[in-house]
Design an enzyme around this catalytic site. Structure first.
Site, PDB file in Angstrom:
ATOM      1  N   MET A   1       0.839  -1.219   0.000  1.00 22.99           N
ATOM      2  CA  MET A   1       0.000   0.000   0.000  1.00 22.99           C
ATOM      3  C   MET A   1       0.868   1.261   0.000  1.00 22.99           C
ATOM      4  O   MET A   1       0.890   2.013   0.962  1.00 22.99           O
ATOM      5  CB  MET A   1      -0.917  -0.045   1.240  1.00 22.99           C
ATOM      6  CG  MET A   1      -1.838  -1.239   1.276  1.00 22.99           C
ATOM      7  SD  MET A   1      -2.641  -1.495   2.888  1.00 22.99           S
ATOM      8  CE  MET A   1      -1.328  -2.253   3.856  1.00 22.99           C
TER       9      MET A   1
ATOM     10  N   THR B   1       2.376   1.580   5.776  1.00 23.19           N
ATOM     11  CA  THR B   1       1.680   2.743   5.236  1.00 23.19           C
ATOM     12  C   THR B   1       1.234   3.592   6.405  1.00 23.19           C
ATOM     13  O   THR B   1       0.863   3.053   7.455  1.00 23.19           O
ATOM     14  CB  THR B   1       0.457   2.336   4.393  1.00 23.19           C
ATOM     15  OG1 THR B   1      -0.449   3.439   4.269  1.00 23.19           O
ATOM     16  CG2 THR B   1      -0.303   1.182   5.024  1.00 23.19           C
TER      17      THR B   1
ATOM     18  N   CYS C   1       3.737   9.964   4.513  1.00 24.65           N
ATOM     19  CA  CYS C   1       3.235   8.964   3.571  1.00 24.65           C
ATOM     20  C   CYS C   1       4.464   8.207   3.109  1.00 24.65           C
ATOM     21  O   CYS C   1       5.487   8.822   2.784  1.00 24.65           O
ATOM     22  CB  CYS C   1       2.507   9.601   2.402  1.00 24.65           C
ATOM     23  SG  CYS C   1       2.024   8.419   1.129  1.00 24.65           S
TER      24      CYS C   1
END
Length: 233
Positions: free
Chosen positions: A10, A83, A197
């Site tokens: 992800m 993630t 992120c």
């Protein structure tokens, strides 16, 4: 050496970075031909992304909890969710495990505290920037003020992550846009910026700016190495 559990995919680009950094960390600490003991489950990101943008977080939690339990069953001694955004459902996942979950915000905040940072800016998906599950954890548990970009800049940051970085696309104009946002956050008083992120580090690195950057992928990977080599069970 304990076995590190990774719940990844992800996106897979950042998960590959996790795998590399963890193995490099073990090699640096132990030398020779040592490498990390890793149990990895990599999900198909497309349905997860669709559930994210549909706001169906309970279904996200159910899917990821199932895969997390598979990682534990595979012999992992801890779990990392690779993630930042999906830490929104970390409490639900953690409830299903008997092994510790190494939370990316905790690892990042501990590094900030160690470096004496008291006010930090947060970049990430709009979910991470706009909602409280991440920034409130840092503020409430570690007494660090967290600021985020203004709404239009949040949209730009979010779109570049999903439309470019998660698909392995790196554009110089996107890097410049990120650096402008980082500078604006610095002017608002941020002592440093969290790259919140796991893909952002593929676009922006410390050499690109004088503003102190905290790459959560690198920090999280180092926390996994520390756990794997710790004496505690």
């Amino acid at each position: 050496m304990k076995t590190i559990g990774l719940l990844g995919g992800m996106s897979w680009e950042s998960t590959a970075h996790y795998y590399q950094e963890i193995n490099e960390g073990i090699k640096q600490r132990l030398g020779g031909l040592h490498s990390a003991k890793i149990c990895l489950f990599s999900v198909d990101f497309q349905p997860i992304e669709q559930l994210q943008h549909a706001g169906d977080w309970p279904q996200c939690a159910e899917i990821l909890s199932t895969h997390a339990k598979a990682v534990e069953s595979g012999g992992a001694d801890c779990l990392l969710i690779c993630t930042n955004t999906m830490h929104k459902v970390a409490p639900e996942i953690e409830q299903q495990l008997s092994i510790p979950l190494i939370h990316i915000a905790d690892a990042t905040a501990a590094t900030l505290v160690n470096d004496g940072i008291r006010k930090v800016a947060l970049l990430g998906t709009r979910f991470t920037m706009d909602e409280g599950f991440y920034k409130n954890r840092i503020q409430d548990k570690y007494n660090i003020e967290v600021i985020v970009p203004h709404s239009d800049d949040q949209t730009l940051v979010h779109n570049i992550i999903y439309q470019e970085l998660c698909q392995g696309v790196i554009k110089s104009q996107s890097k410049e846009a990120y650096l402008e946002i980082i500078h604006s956050l610095y002017k608002r008083g941020a002592e440093a910026v969290i790259l919140g992120c796991t893909e952002i580090g593929l676009l922006v690195q410390q050499d690109d700016t004088l503003v102190k950057l905290y790459d959560t992928t690198l920090i999280h990977a180092q926390a996994a190495v520390d756990f794997a080599l710790s004496e505690q069970s």
